[in-house]
Design an enzyme around this catalytic site. Structure first.
Site, PDB file in Angstrom:
ATOM      1  N   HIS A  25      -7.275  -4.835   9.865  1.00 27.87           N
ATOM      2  CA  HIS A  25      -6.993  -4.563   8.450  1.00 27.87           C
ATOM      3  C   HIS A  25      -5.677  -5.202   8.019  1.00 27.87           C
ATOM      4  CE1 HIS A  25      -5.005  -0.391   9.436  1.00 27.87           C
ATOM      5  NE2 HIS A  25      -4.047  -1.262   9.219  1.00 27.87           N
ATOM      6  N   GLU A  29      -9.765  -2.002   4.948  1.00 23.51           N
ATOM      7  CA  GLU A  29     -10.418  -1.694   6.208  1.00 23.51           C
ATOM      8  C   GLU A  29     -11.681  -2.539   6.407  1.00 23.51           C
ATOM      9  OE1 GLU A  29      -8.864   0.002   8.340  1.00 23.51           O
ATOM     10  OE2 GLU A  29      -8.404   2.048   7.749  1.00 23.51           O
ATOM     11  N   ASP A  84       0.812  -1.212   0.000  1.00 27.51           N
ATOM     12  CA  ASP A  84       0.000   0.000   0.000  1.00 27.51           C
ATOM     13  C   ASP A  84       0.848   1.266   0.000  1.00 27.51           C
ATOM     14  OD1 ASP A  84       0.924  -0.456   2.572  1.00 27.51           O
ATOM     15  OD2 ASP A  84      -1.045  -0.698   3.469  1.00 27.51           O
ATOM     16  N   ASN A 134      -7.690  -3.032  13.980  1.00 27.50           N
ATOM     17  CA  ASN A 134      -9.078  -3.350  13.620  1.00 27.50           C
ATOM     18  C   ASN A 134      -9.143  -4.530  12.645  1.00 27.50           C
ATOM     19  OD1 ASN A 134      -8.140  -2.237  11.264  1.00 27.50           O
ATOM     20  ND2 ASN A 134      -9.487  -0.449  11.282  1.00 27.50           N
TER      21      ASN A 134
END
Ligand code: GLP
Length: 242
Positions: A138, A143, A67, A136
């Protein structure tokens, strides 16, 4: 899914580096999928050490990163390009022409994503994909909460990710709100996946992601469906599972 329990962060980093080193030794012209975040920093440091000691040769390796923040230039010290250069590329003999990240400076999201997918296809896919794990759940910047997106896409970062990443920026206003990320489908196509996780603050998400239900609410949970995943996690990160 194979879980390797390590004593601490340093032990995790050594073991993860050894797995990557084995890949490079077995297939010198392999394609490594690389990750950023604080967790893999020790792994990269170990790989650099092995290179310096003459045990590793990156000259034929190709890398594709997961990313990049949208809007950050390569010379911005918070860009993932800068991170990779700082922690690995400038310290080993990888040919930088063979290192790829999404182009954060491309404002046209569709174009940036399409071009990155072409790059990944052009290198023939990923042999070993390294992943960190967001609090979380990811992976990359995929996400929680939306359907799994297969290919490279532009994401709006969640508030939790913005909060988690603000420690690297001068102020929260400086944290980019969007990023380009490799999609879940591409990650799942990697021949092998290696996840590194450390610390008690990741214990709850480790339990959910690798021992809980497979759901887009926890993107990393999809890895339970991959045929060759190794999770290298320290005791603190595994403290909520047996
Ligand atoms: C970032 C990255 C992820 C990384 C995650 C966890 O948002 N995009 O690839 O895995 O955060 O980071 P850390 O290892 O610092 O906890």
């Amino acid at each position: 899914m194979k879980i390797i329990r390590t004593k601490d962060y340093d032990d995790m980093s050594r073991k993860a580096a050894n797995i990557i080193a084995a890949q490079v030794i077995m297939k010198p012209d392999c394609v490594l999928g690389l990750a950023t975040g604080s967790t893999p920093i020790g792994t990269y440091a170990r790989l650099v050490k092995q290179y310096q000691e003459g045990d590793l040769d990156f000259s034929q390796v190709t890398s594709v990163n997961l990313d990049e923040y949208k809007g950050l230039t390569k010379d911005n010290d918070q860009s993932y390009y800068y991170f990779m250069n700082d922690h690995l590329f400038s310290k080993v003999n990888i040919d930088t022409k063979h290192t790829f990240l999404p182009d954060g400076t491309e404002p046209d999201s569709e174009k940036a994503c399409r071009e990155y997918d072409q790059i990944i296809a052009g290198v023939g896919g990923v042999d070993l994909q390294l992943l960190g794990l967001g609090h979380n759940g990811h992976i990359g910047f995929n996400e929680p909460g939306t359907a799994f997106v297969a290919r490279t896409n532009c994401v709006d970062l969640t508030e939790s990710t913005i909060q988690a990443n603000k420690r690297f920026f001068a102020s929260i206003e400086d944290v980019p709100r969007q990023a380009y990320t490799m999609g879940i489908g591409t990650i799942m196509l990697a021949k092998k996946v290696l996840v590194v996780v450390s610390g008690a603050d990741k214990a709850a998400i480790v339990k959910k992601a690798f021992f809980g239900a497979i759901t887009p609410e926890v993107p990393a949970s999809v890895l339970q469906l991959h045929r060759d995943v190794t999770v290298v996690a320290d005791e603190a990160a595994l403290s909520e599972v047996e």
